[in-house]
Write an enzyme that holds these catalytic residues in place. Sequence first.
Site, short mmCIF file in Angstrom:
data_model
loop_
_atom_site.label_atom_id
_atom_site.label_comp_id
_atom_site.label_asym_id
_atom_site.label_seq_id
_atom_site.Cartn_x
_atom_site.Cartn_y
_atom_site.Cartn_z
N ARG A 179 -90.02 61.54 109.81
CA ARG A 179 -88.70 61.27 109.19
C ARG A 179 -87.93 62.56 108.85
O ARG A 179 -87.22 62.63 107.84
CB ARG A 179 -88.84 60.40 107.93
CG ARG A 179 -89.52 59.08 108.19
CD ARG A 179 -88.73 58.15 109.11
NE ARG A 179 -89.53 57.01 109.47
CZ ARG A 179 -90.13 56.85 110.67
NH1 ARG A 179 -89.96 57.72 111.64
NH2 ARG A 179 -90.85 55.78 110.93
N SER A 229 -86.53 51.23 103.52
CA SER A 229 -87.54 51.81 102.62
C SER A 229 -86.89 52.84 101.70
O SER A 229 -86.19 53.74 102.16
CB SER A 229 -88.63 52.51 103.43
OG SER A 229 -89.27 51.58 104.25
N GLU A 304 -86.80 58.58 100.79
CA GLU A 304 -86.24 58.74 102.13
C GLU A 304 -84.71 58.67 102.01
O GLU A 304 -83.97 59.40 102.66
CB GLU A 304 -86.77 57.61 103.02
CG GLU A 304 -86.18 57.61 104.41
CD GLU A 304 -86.81 56.56 105.33
OE1 GLU A 304 -87.96 56.16 105.12
OE2 GLU A 304 -86.10 56.16 106.27
#
Length: 335
Positions: A179, A229, A304
């Site tokens: 990520r 998320s 995130e």
Amino acid sequence: MPDHRRSGLITGLERSAPGAVSTDVDLAPLSRWKIGGRASVYVEPRSSAEAAAVMAVMSDRPEPLFVMGDASNVLLDSAGFDGVVVRIGRRMSRMAIVGRTVWAEAGIWVPRFARNVGCSGLDGIQHVIGIPGTLGGLVLMNGGSQRKGIGLNVSSVLCSDEQGRLFELDRAACEFSYRASSLQQRRAVILEATLALERGDASAIRREMIEIMRSRRARFPKRLPNCGSTFLSDPAMYATVGPPGKAIEDAGLKGVRRGNAQVSPMHANFIVNLGGASSDDVLWLIARLRHEVRVRTGYAMDCEVRHLSPDGLLRPAHEAAEERWPVRAEAADVA
Ligand SMILES: Cc1cc2nc3c(=O)[nH]c(=O)nc-3n(C[C@H](O)[C@H](O)[C@H](O)COP(=O)(O)OP(=O)(O)OC[C@H]3O[C@@H](n4cnc5c(N)ncnc54)[C@H](O)[C@@H]3O)c2cc1C
């Protein structure tokens, strides 16, 4: 932003992207969370050349700039954004497939991109079919699912730097990791991407994509606005405690509310907007979840999702949350 400065700015932007500039734009309807205030200036370029020209104008300007895709991984502040939003969106969504090479503009909607690629018999990016963002945002975040990231298949990326100069990066230079990518540090605008894929069986790929969608629908909240998320999965925490959703659930926080934001009763790593939630409601929940899980497990979960402040500071949302609530968010406030 004072009016005299704003009018100079708009004149410059209009010259670089005629008809693509608006003022005082409500960002909430454009974000997946349906949260956000008004942006002073909003530009939606139609081509890489226009986007680079906009960057060139902005390079001489003091106003903050935010490059946005579908805002599916960003918490826009309810107090708004006193700067310029450059949206790389549907106006930049052309794509072409030649042999095993796929080229696309960064504003293309990821599910559409993945479907077109898969249905043409190219194998490798089925895992992104359910991700509701733009290709540019996906590449920047090295997004994906099933423990994969789009970076695996990216061969090069065309960007503009802050001065409006175009440059190309190959996969190695993008430094993709979980990520993350080097593009996050470069403050570049991603304009186009080229991917290299393997040949596969179009109907098998199609079946796999349908199965992925079915499984996502069963696991993730779909009806209420959310940003996917909230917290990143940390391998060390995963090995001992489990993923963030499990840690939050074990801490008894599934379903907890603040205002009209709620830790999803379906999946505890998702925060949903029940209608009219503010960015502060979400930040408060983030501070509380992070604190409680840290106390219970010793692991501090990082976000995130990023938060965009009204003056243009973009950072992981837990940093904004903990600055706002440095001491433990009080349980007594929870509805
Ligand atoms: C329901 C739901 C499910 C999700 N599932 C997943 C999943 O399974 N896997 C996953 O990885 N992600 C998932 N996400 C998160 C998100 O969809 C991805 O990270 C997505 O690719 C972000 O794209 P975006 O266009 O929405 O970017 P935005 O949210 O608009 O922006 C994210 C960041 O990218 C930057 N950015 C966006 N476009 C550009 C550009 N063209 N050039 C430079 N910078 C840019 C922004 O400045 C910001 O820092 C999910 C989100 C939702 C709402």
